[in-house]
Design a protein around this motif. Structure first.
Motif, PDB file in Angstrom:
ATOM      1  N   PRO A 153       0.728  -1.248   0.126  1.00 53.77           N
ATOM      2  CA  PRO A 153      -0.003  -0.006  -0.062  1.00 53.77           C
ATOM      3  C   PRO A 153       0.880   1.270   0.049  1.00 53.77           C
ATOM      4  N   ASN A 154       2.066   1.405   0.498  1.00 52.10           N
ATOM      5  CA  ASN A 154       2.799   2.640   0.681  1.00 52.10           C
ATOM      6  C   ASN A 154       4.288   2.207   0.810  1.00 52.10           C
ATOM      7  N   GLU A 155       5.087   3.272   0.668  1.00 48.75           N
ATOM      8  CA  GLU A 155       6.519   3.313   0.936  1.00 48.75           C
ATOM      9  C   GLU A 155       6.989   2.589   2.239  1.00 48.75           C
ATOM     10  N   ARG A 156       6.353   2.772   3.227  1.00 48.57           N
ATOM     11  CA  ARG A 156       6.753   2.320   4.627  1.00 48.57           C
ATOM     12  C   ARG A 156       6.621   0.711   4.733  1.00 48.57           C
ATOM     13  N   THR A 157       5.485   0.371   3.992  1.00 51.73           N
ATOM     14  CA  THR A 157       5.372  -1.293   3.993  1.00 51.73           C
ATOM     15  C   THR A 157       6.359  -1.693   3.078  1.00 51.73           C
ATOM     16  N   ALA A 158       6.481  -1.169   2.002  1.00 53.21           N
ATOM     17  CA  ALA A 158       7.701  -1.606   1.269  1.00 53.21           C
ATOM     18  C   ALA A 158       9.083  -1.814   1.732  1.00 53.21           C
ATOM     19  N   GLU A 214       7.479  10.884  -5.337  1.00 53.43           N
ATOM     20  CA  GLU A 214       8.332  10.799  -6.550  1.00 53.43           C
ATOM     21  C   GLU A 214       9.553  10.298  -6.372  1.00 53.43           C
ATOM     22  N   ASP A 215       9.974  10.529  -5.255  1.00 54.39           N
ATOM     23  CA  ASP A 215      11.338   9.850  -4.847  1.00 54.39           C
ATOM     24  C   ASP A 215      11.408   8.339  -4.315  1.00 54.39           C
ATOM     25  N   SER A 216      10.083   7.801  -4.022  1.00 55.50           N
ATOM     26  CA  SER A 216      10.105   6.327  -3.520  1.00 55.50           C
ATOM     27  C   SER A 216      10.954   5.503  -4.324  1.00 55.50           C
ATOM     28  N   PRO A 217      10.864   5.432  -5.454  1.00 54.30           N
ATOM     29  CA  PRO A 217      11.578   4.167  -6.302  1.00 54.30           C
ATOM     30  C   PRO A 217      13.159   4.379  -5.954  1.00 54.30           C
ATOM     31  N   ASP A 218      13.608   5.608  -6.245  1.00 56.96           N
ATOM     32  CA  ASP A 218      15.250   5.611  -5.605  1.00 56.96           C
ATOM     33  C   ASP A 218      15.458   5.393  -4.379  1.00 56.96           C
ATOM     34  N   LYS A 219      14.720   5.782  -3.333  1.00 54.36           N
ATOM     35  CA  LYS A 219      14.995   5.402  -2.016  1.00 54.36           C
ATOM     36  C   LYS A 219      14.769   4.003  -1.936  1.00 54.36           C
ATOM     37  N   LEU A 220      13.955   3.430  -2.343  1.00 53.57           N
ATOM     38  CA  LEU A 220      13.567   1.765  -2.097  1.00 53.57           C
ATOM     39  C   LEU A 220      14.793   1.154  -2.806  1.00 53.57           C
ATOM     40  N   THR A 221      15.087   1.563  -3.961  1.00 56.29           N
ATOM     41  CA  THR A 221      16.216   0.867  -4.599  1.00 56.29           C
ATOM     42  C   THR A 221      17.637   1.018  -3.831  1.00 56.29           C
ATOM     43  N   PHE A 222      17.816   2.031  -3.163  1.00 56.46           N
ATOM     44  CA  PHE A 222      18.796   2.190  -2.476  1.00 56.46           C
ATOM     45  C   PHE A 222      18.843   1.334  -1.171  1.00 56.46           C
ATOM     46  N   LEU A 223      17.637   1.362  -0.377  1.00 58.63           N
ATOM     47  CA  LEU A 223      17.499   0.573   0.779  1.00 58.63           C
ATOM     48  C   LEU A 223      17.516  -1.009   0.363  1.00 58.63           C
ATOM     49  N   GLU A 224      17.284  -1.221  -0.499  1.00 51.72           N
ATOM     50  CA  GLU A 224      17.422  -2.766  -1.076  1.00 51.72           C
ATOM     51  C   GLU A 224      18.909  -3.192  -1.144  1.00 51.72           C
ATOM     52  N   SER A 225      19.479  -2.220  -1.968  1.00 51.49           N
ATOM     53  CA  SER A 225      20.934  -2.584  -2.164  1.00 51.49           C
ATOM     54  C   SER A 225      21.803  -2.367  -0.957  1.00 51.49           C
ATOM     55  N   MET A 226      21.528  -1.711   0.097  1.00 53.10           N
ATOM     56  CA  MET A 226      22.211  -1.594   1.294  1.00 53.10           C
ATOM     57  C   MET A 226      21.882  -3.058   2.051  1.00 53.10           C
ATOM     58  N   LEU A 227      20.774  -3.164   2.214  1.00 55.87           N
ATOM     59  CA  LEU A 227      20.223  -4.302   2.960  1.00 55.87           C
ATOM     60  C   LEU A 227      20.653  -5.677   2.475  1.00 55.87           C
ATOM     61  N   VAL A 254      17.910   3.195   6.791  1.00 58.47           N
ATOM     62  CA  VAL A 254      18.085   1.644   6.589  1.00 58.47           C
ATOM     63  C   VAL A 254      18.422   1.255   8.000  1.00 58.47           C
ATOM     64  N   LEU A 255      19.491   1.675   8.512  1.00 59.11           N
ATOM     65  CA  LEU A 255      20.093   1.316   9.988  1.00 59.11           C
ATOM     66  C   LEU A 255      19.061   1.409  11.023  1.00 59.11           C
ATOM     67  N   SER A 256      18.064   2.602  10.974  1.00 64.42           N
ATOM     68  CA  SER A 256      17.174   2.772  12.321  1.00 64.42           C
ATOM     69  C   SER A 256      15.844   1.952  11.711  1.00 64.42           C
ATOM     70  N   LEU A 257      15.574   1.454  10.621  1.00 63.43           N
ATOM     71  CA  LEU A 257      14.696   0.560  10.246  1.00 63.43           C
ATOM     72  C   LEU A 257      15.125  -0.767  11.051  1.00 63.43           C
ATOM     73  N   CYS A 258      16.272  -1.333  10.721  1.00 65.13           N
ATOM     74  CA  CYS A 258      16.727  -2.451  11.580  1.00 65.13           C
ATOM     75  C   CYS A 258      16.596  -2.294  12.971  1.00 65.13           C
TER      76      CYS A 258
END
Length: 649
Positions: free
Chosen positions: A453-458, A483-496, A516-520
């Protein structure tokens, strides 16, 4: 016929039903003037009333409103915009009020309008103000001015009283302003007005409001100052104190503290029997770093409002928020900063006594209580505010503990839900991951057909995928993305996933790395957190993580990171140094604390509150006088401001 609801609308299909549903049973007729809708607004309006009329837009709100007045048959006329709606129960309360009220050709009623201001309704703050919206029919009362229209009567000056109801307004949300291009439309109307008759003092005030909504505070200040200069009689203009308050707020946004203080004492002092005067005095104290003075003044603002309310129903100038809610939030922040937890708990509890739906206050309260208390003890404490048998209350408590990622507390409130199926899919995914229920997580994900449903759940799903080692194809619902969600999620995935090489992590990505770190950390994935820290152990990452831990009151962990940076010879940031100073001063290590404060001042010489903190904590020695002189070079006008007298003497 008692009440005619009048509206002018254009392309309001997303909100008009919410508005009309909130009062359809309390009004006798609904008159809708449509100025050119191209969506389903007219069809939706016709399902509530036959009185839907087309009106050719002529760049004049008053003419459109007066067309609705011309068609109204009720004894009273109520005007609402489509993006407004009544608080539950208030429409019925309004009808009861008007059944007793006697129409007068010179008395109109204002309604308290509560505005959601911010990026979205979920991330907004509330402001409020009283706007004339209710008046008797048949006395020739009409609107004048093409924009920010005002009611006028042929029978003389109108007096405004306050109706005992509130409405909510979502038109100031950034997403709405952007979609409707309201600011551009209004700019055109103001241009025509200037060419036709020039600007009055009130026009300059409304132009300032337009600029403030757009966050152009420099332009807002220009217009507000022009307004106050042009208006000669302050006490006879109902909008004048609002202009003063708006200008003080704009000054604070632009760090013009001397100007804010001067305006407070020269102009707002005329209304010092209202809480806004002490509130803004407290805000300036707070901004400058005079924390104890700020706390005393916030308390005085609350006391002023309390005393005023015993004599008059009108106990505030701008908003009831300045009388209680905002000062209480500020007092909580002060006592959290001081780590005075009983005081912090007191003000959070008071906020919840006022409004049990104050989600931010509840979250903060749970964060404090969970450090020392067991779930059963917390639930017993909260039972004084929330009914354990009320389904909505059960959900509020569960949702707040889930948002805090407090596993045991969240599990407790989940087990006490009367209906667990009331939870959204987003909540269910969140809860399953938090309690390590992989099977439950997969089941919820399957029901969503992979559409998140949203960026946070992704972000959560990416962490779950790398934590549990599965690959479930997914996509993001476009309605829940920026607008910046795809770039943010791509970065998060590559770092994780570790695909991002350490040398590819640049300083400008520090905020994303911290996300990313705070999410963990929030989901208690501490091994993953430590592994990422070791892989991406850049100075700028460690600095951000240290400050994050300090803000989470994980002081020991924060100090370890600060020490590591110091051992490596890294130059600490001003915020790092400020945190170290605060820790040492609170522990009674004054010399060390002052040394860190002096270093913070060198890093951030325009942060006046750092000088104030230093001078308040220091003995009056040679170094004290050196810091005094640095303060005066940075802010020469401090000599003229009363708050500085003690530390500059």
């Amino acid at each position: 016929m008692l009440i005619s609801l009048c509206m002018i609308v254009k392309n309001e299909e997303l909100v008009i039903e919410r508005c009309l549903d909130s009062l359809k049973d309390a009004v006798d007729e609904i008159i809708v003037i449509d100025t050119g809708s191209t969506d389903r607004t007219k069809q939706l309006a016709l399902s509530y009333t036959d009185h839907v009329y087309d009106f050719v837009w002529v760049n004049d709100f008053s003419r459109a409103r007066n067309e609705a007045i011309r068609r109204a048959n009720g004894r009273w006329i109520l005007f609402l915009d489509a993006d407004e709606y009544f608080a539950p129960g208030d429409a019925t309360k309004l009808r009861s009020f008007l059944e007793q009220a006697k129409p007068s050709p010179t008395v109109i009623y204002a309604i308290n309008v509560v505005n959601f201001v911010g990026k979205s309704k979920e991330e907004s703050v509330l402001t409020s103000g009283e706007i004339p919206r209710l008046f008797p029919n048949g006395f020739g009362i009409q609107y004048e001015r093409p924009i920010h229209e005002q009611l006028c009567s042929p029978h003389g000056e109108l007096l405004s009283a306050l109706a005992p109801v509130s409405i909510f307004h979502t038109g100031y949300l950034q997403e709405v302003v952007k979609e409707k291009d309201k600011l551009q439309r209004n700019a055109g109307l103001f241009k025509e007005l200037k060419q036709r008759s020039g600007f009055s003092a009130y026009d300059y005030y409304t132009l300032g409001n337009e600029a403030a909504v757009a966050k152009n505070f420099a332009k807002a200040i220009y217009y507000y100052e022009r307004s106050l200069k042009k208006q000669k009689n302050a006490l006879n203009s109902s909008w004048y104190p609002h202009c003063v308050i708006s200008l003080i707020h704009a000054y604070l946004q632009m760090e013009r503290l001397t100007d804010a203080w001067a305006l407070l004492e020269e102009r707002l002092y005329l209304w010092n029997e209202y809480p806004e005067y002490m509130f803004f005095k407290a805000a300036i104290f707070h901004h400058l770093g005079f924390i104890d003075d700020a706390a005393a003044s916030y308390k005085e603002a609350i006391a002023t409002a309390s005393a005023k309310s015993e004599k008059s129903h009108r106990f505030y100038l701008e908003s009831a928020e300045y009388a209680s809610t905002i000062p209480m939030r500020k007092l909580y922040s002060i006592y959290e900063w001081k780590k005075s937890w009983p005081d912090a708990i007191y003000y959070l509890t008071q906020l919840l006594v006022q409004d049990i739906h104050d989600y931010n206050a509840l979250r903060s309260l749970l964060m404090i209580l969970a450090r020392e208390e067991q779930p059963t003890q917390i639930a017993a404490f909260l039972s004084k505010l929330y009914d354990p048998n009320n389904t909505k209350h059960q959900y509020i408590l569960f949702r707040a503990s889930l948002s805090n990622k407090q596993t045991e507390l969240c599990r407790y409130f989940f087990e006490h839900l009367s209906d667990p199926f009331m939870l959204s899919s987003e909540d269910q995914l969140d809860y399953c991951f938090l309690i390590e229920d992989e099977e439950g997580y997969r089941s919820v994900f399957d029901r969503l057909n992979g559409v998140l449903p949203n960026e946070r759940t992704a972000m959560l799903h990416l962490l779950a995928s790398t934590s549990w080692g599965f690959e479930l194809p997914w996509k993001l619902n476009p309605a829940g993305t920026d607008e910046d969600s795809p770039d943010k999620l791509t970065f998060l995935e590559s770092m994780l996933s570790g695909r991002l090489a350490p040398e590819e992590l640049a300083p400008e990505k520090r905020k994303l790395a911290l996300a990313v770190l705070s999410l963990c950390y929030e989901y208690h994935r501490y091994e993953r957190f430590d592994a990422l820290i070791q892989r991406y152990a850049h100075d700028f990452v460690l600095s951000e993580v240290a400050d994050f831990m300090f803000a989470q009151h994980q002081t020991g962990i924060a100090l370890n990171y600060y020490s590591l940076l110091l051992d490596q010879g890294v130059a600490l940031s001003a915020k790092n140094l400020e945190h170290l100073a605060l820790y040492h001063l609170q522990q009674g290590f004054t010399a060390e604390g002052l040394a860190f404060l002096e270093a913070a001042i060198e890093k951030s010489p325009d942060s006046i509150y750092l000088y104030v903190q230093y001078l308040q904590a220091s003995a009056k020695d040679e170094k004290y006088r050196e810091i005094q002189q640095k303060l005066l070079r940075q802010m020469p006008a401090a000599r003229k401001m009363p708050p500085f007298r003690k530390i500059l003497a």
